[in-house]
Design an enzyme around this catalytic site. Structure first.
Site, PDB file in Angstrom:
ATOM      1  CE1 TYR A  56      -3.084  -3.018   0.377  1.00 51.18           C
ATOM      2  CE2 TYR A  56      -3.271  -2.579   2.730  1.00 51.18           C
ATOM      3  CZ  TYR A  56      -3.596  -3.328   1.622  1.00 51.18           C
ATOM      4  OH  TYR A  56      -4.441  -4.407   1.771  1.00 51.18           O
ATOM      5  N   GLY A 101     -18.061  -3.985   0.353  1.00 56.63           N
ATOM      6  CA  GLY A 101     -18.018  -4.034  -1.115  1.00 56.63           C
ATOM      7  C   GLY A 101     -17.271  -2.835  -1.677  1.00 56.63           C
ATOM      8  NE  ARG A 102     -12.418  -4.271  -4.196  1.00 59.37           N
ATOM      9  CZ  ARG A 102     -11.163  -4.458  -3.792  1.00 59.37           C
ATOM     10  NH1 ARG A 102     -10.496  -3.436  -3.315  1.00 59.37           N
ATOM     11  NH2 ARG A 102     -10.587  -5.640  -3.866  1.00 59.37           N
TER      12      ARG A 102
HETATM   13  P1  ATR Z   1     -11.678  -2.011   1.618  1.00 60.52           P
HETATM   14  O1  ATR Z   1     -11.539  -3.197   2.502  1.00 60.52           O
HETATM   15  O2  ATR Z   1     -11.151  -2.286   0.252  1.00 60.52           O
HETATM   16  O3  ATR Z   1     -11.189  -0.749   2.222  1.00 60.52           O
HETATM   17  P2  ATR Z   1     -14.515  -1.657   2.262  1.00 60.52           P
HETATM   18  O4  ATR Z   1     -14.121  -1.703   3.690  1.00 60.52           O
HETATM   19  O5  ATR Z   1     -15.514  -2.623   1.784  1.00 60.52           O
HETATM   20  O6  ATR Z   1     -13.241  -1.844   1.332  1.00 60.52           O
HETATM   21  O7  ATR Z   1     -15.001  -0.206   1.848  1.00 60.52           O
HETATM   22  C1  ATR Z   1     -14.171   0.925   1.940  1.00 60.52           C
HETATM   23  C2  ATR Z   1     -14.884   2.086   1.287  1.00 60.52           C
HETATM   24  O8  ATR Z   1     -16.122   2.313   1.963  1.00 60.52           O
HETATM   25  C3  ATR Z   1     -14.140   3.379   1.311  1.00 60.52           C
HETATM   26  O9  ATR Z   1     -14.310   4.026   0.080  1.00 60.52           O
HETATM   27  C4  ATR Z   1     -14.825   4.179   2.425  1.00 60.52           C
HETATM   28  O10 ATR Z   1     -14.807   5.554   2.138  1.00 60.52           O
HETATM   29  P3  ATR Z   1     -14.371   6.658   3.255  1.00 60.52           P
HETATM   30  O11 ATR Z   1     -12.903   6.547   3.371  1.00 60.52           O
HETATM   31  O12 ATR Z   1     -14.819   7.928   2.633  1.00 60.52           O
HETATM   32  O13 ATR Z   1     -15.104   6.314   4.507  1.00 60.52           O
HETATM   33  C5  ATR Z   1     -16.232   3.663   2.361  1.00 60.52           C
HETATM   34  N1  ATR Z   1     -16.919   3.695   3.668  1.00 60.52           N
HETATM   35  C6  ATR Z   1     -16.511   3.102   4.814  1.00 60.52           C
HETATM   36  N2  ATR Z   1     -17.404   3.288   5.796  1.00 60.52           N
HETATM   37  C7  ATR Z   1     -18.385   4.046   5.276  1.00 60.52           C
HETATM   38  C8  ATR Z   1     -19.593   4.588   5.792  1.00 60.52           C
HETATM   39  N3  ATR Z   1     -19.964   4.354   7.037  1.00 60.52           N
HETATM   40  N4  ATR Z   1     -20.378   5.339   4.953  1.00 60.52           N
HETATM   41  C9  ATR Z   1     -20.013   5.567   3.680  1.00 60.52           C
HETATM   42  N5  ATR Z   1     -18.884   5.066   3.121  1.00 60.52           N
HETATM   43  C10 ATR Z   1     -18.082   4.318   3.912  1.00 60.52           C
END
Ligand code: ATR
Length: 344
Positions: A60, A209-210
């Site tokens: 990362y 789901g990202r």
């Molecule tokens: P990863 O494991 O790849 O990080 P994830 O946990 O499924 O994926 O999702 C991460 C994404 O969800 C990020 O884009 C995050 O955006 P922010 O950094 O702006 O929060 C978003 N995300 C996480 N929690 C959230 C919430 N409570 N509401 C809206 N978006 C959220």
């Protein structure tokens, strides 16, 4: 105030907070790196809230994420948190290569220890499996790192059931990290049951789901061009599939409104409800989203509600693979037999 509990991960004594924090998006993958002081504040806020399990990787950045964590977690008691990082995706001149050979494993570990500014990594995962190196050889080197006190526990990420079994026979594997969410459930067939049979903990990445299960197609409106979710590697986010997949979000959102929670909380509650051996690690870069996500621990789901949620994202309801071609996953993670290995 939400009380974040603790769970046992695996059978070797590791304990983590019931929800972890995925740190990737703070410096990599999802748009430009976020301001360091804000990310340090978020990480410290997480510790204060009881979320002590932090997930990073040397890839990362590369490297910037580990450096950030090293800085953010300074000054506290090291024993207060569980630090998980990964090795195995090497970037040289912008080109990625998967590596699991012993010399690489050792060098990667030494470099991560320096960047994290610590003398021991709690959980050290192989991020992707090197299909040129017998898994016994890679885990053999990890076992030596455990014996030397440089890492406490061993993990694998995106490994097939047979690779998990072979690895576990060399040294107990504490956790397997896999993509598990309402719309990514292929691991339930073979990998999750294998982990359970062997007493291996499960760490669910991309449980939102990202971000799709949090915001639906609106998510795509605000992404920068270099955001990984805009790339060909994630077909579900491509316009032709997104138009179809948006129905999944709409249904989750509707149910969340009825239950008085947010779609993120509902999606996370579903993962939590899959078992006490499962630790989701939602990623966020915002304190308000972090607070919302730990609120998922208060959301109760009946078996009927679980089934209803699952019906929204049944396999035939999701369009597009979770990864496009060219990305290594457990489906292609088998390694050659040990007998074929000739040490350099
Ligand atoms: P990863 O494991 O790849 O990080 P994830 O946990 O499924 O994926 O999702 C991460 C994404 O969800 C990020 O884009 C995050 O955006 P922010 O950094 O702006 O929060 C978003 N995300 C996480 N929690 C959230 C919430 N409570 N509401 C809206 N978006 C959220």
């Amino acid at each position: 105030m939400v009380k974040v509990g603790r769970i046992k991960l695996g059978s070797q004594g590791m304990e983590v907070s019931t929800q972890g924090l995925g740190c990737m998006g703070m410096t990599f993958g999802y748009g430009p790196p976020k301001p360091e002081p804000d990310m340090v504040a978020l990480i410290r806020h997480a510790v204060e809230s009881g979320v002590t399990f932090f997930d990073t990787s040397d890839v990362y950045g590369p490297h910037t994420n580990e450096i950030l964590l090293g800085k953010a977690l300074k000054g506290g008691t090291r024993e207060k948190f569980e630090l998980a990082t990964k090795f195995g995706i090497s970037y040289v001149d912008g080109k990625g290569e998967i590596r699991g050979d012993p010399a690489y494993v050792r060098a990667a570990c030494e470099a991560s220890l320096k960047r994290l500014d610590t003398d021991c990594i709690d959980l050290y995962y192989q991020h992707r499996i090197d299909t040129r190196v017998p898994i016994e050889v890679t885990v053999g080197e990890l076992k030596e790192l455990v014996e030397e006190g440089k890492i406490k526990y061993i993990g694998l990420s995106e490994a097939s059931a047979s690779t998990i079994r072979r690895a576990h026979a060399v040294h107990p594997i504490t956790a397997v990290q896999l993509e598990w969410s309402l719309w990514s459930r292929d691991v339930e067939e073979e990998i999750v049951p294998t982990c359970r049979e062997l007493g291996i903990g499960i760490v669910a990445y991309s449980p939102l789901g990202r971000g799709f299960l949090s915001s639906g197609p609106k998510l795509l409106e605000n992404l920068t061009q270099d955001d990984f979710r805009k790339s060909q590697y994630l077909p579900r986010f491509q316009p032709e599939n997104l138009e179809h997949n948006k129905t999944i979000f709409e249904k989750v959102n509707e149910m969340a409104t009825k239950k008085g929670c947010t779609p993120s909380q509902l999606a996370l509650a579903w993962v939590h409800r899959r078992g006490n051996d499962v630790c989701p690690i939602p990623g966020t870069t915002k304190i308000e989203n972090f607070d919302q996500n730990i609120g998922a621990l208060l959301v109760k789901l009946t078996p009927e509600e679980m089934a209803q949620l699952e019906s929204f994202a049944a396999t035939d309801a999701v369009k597009g693979d979770r990864y496009g071609s060219g990305m290594a996953t457990w489906k292609d993670s088998d390694t050659p037999p040990l007998s074929s290995w000739k040490a350099a």
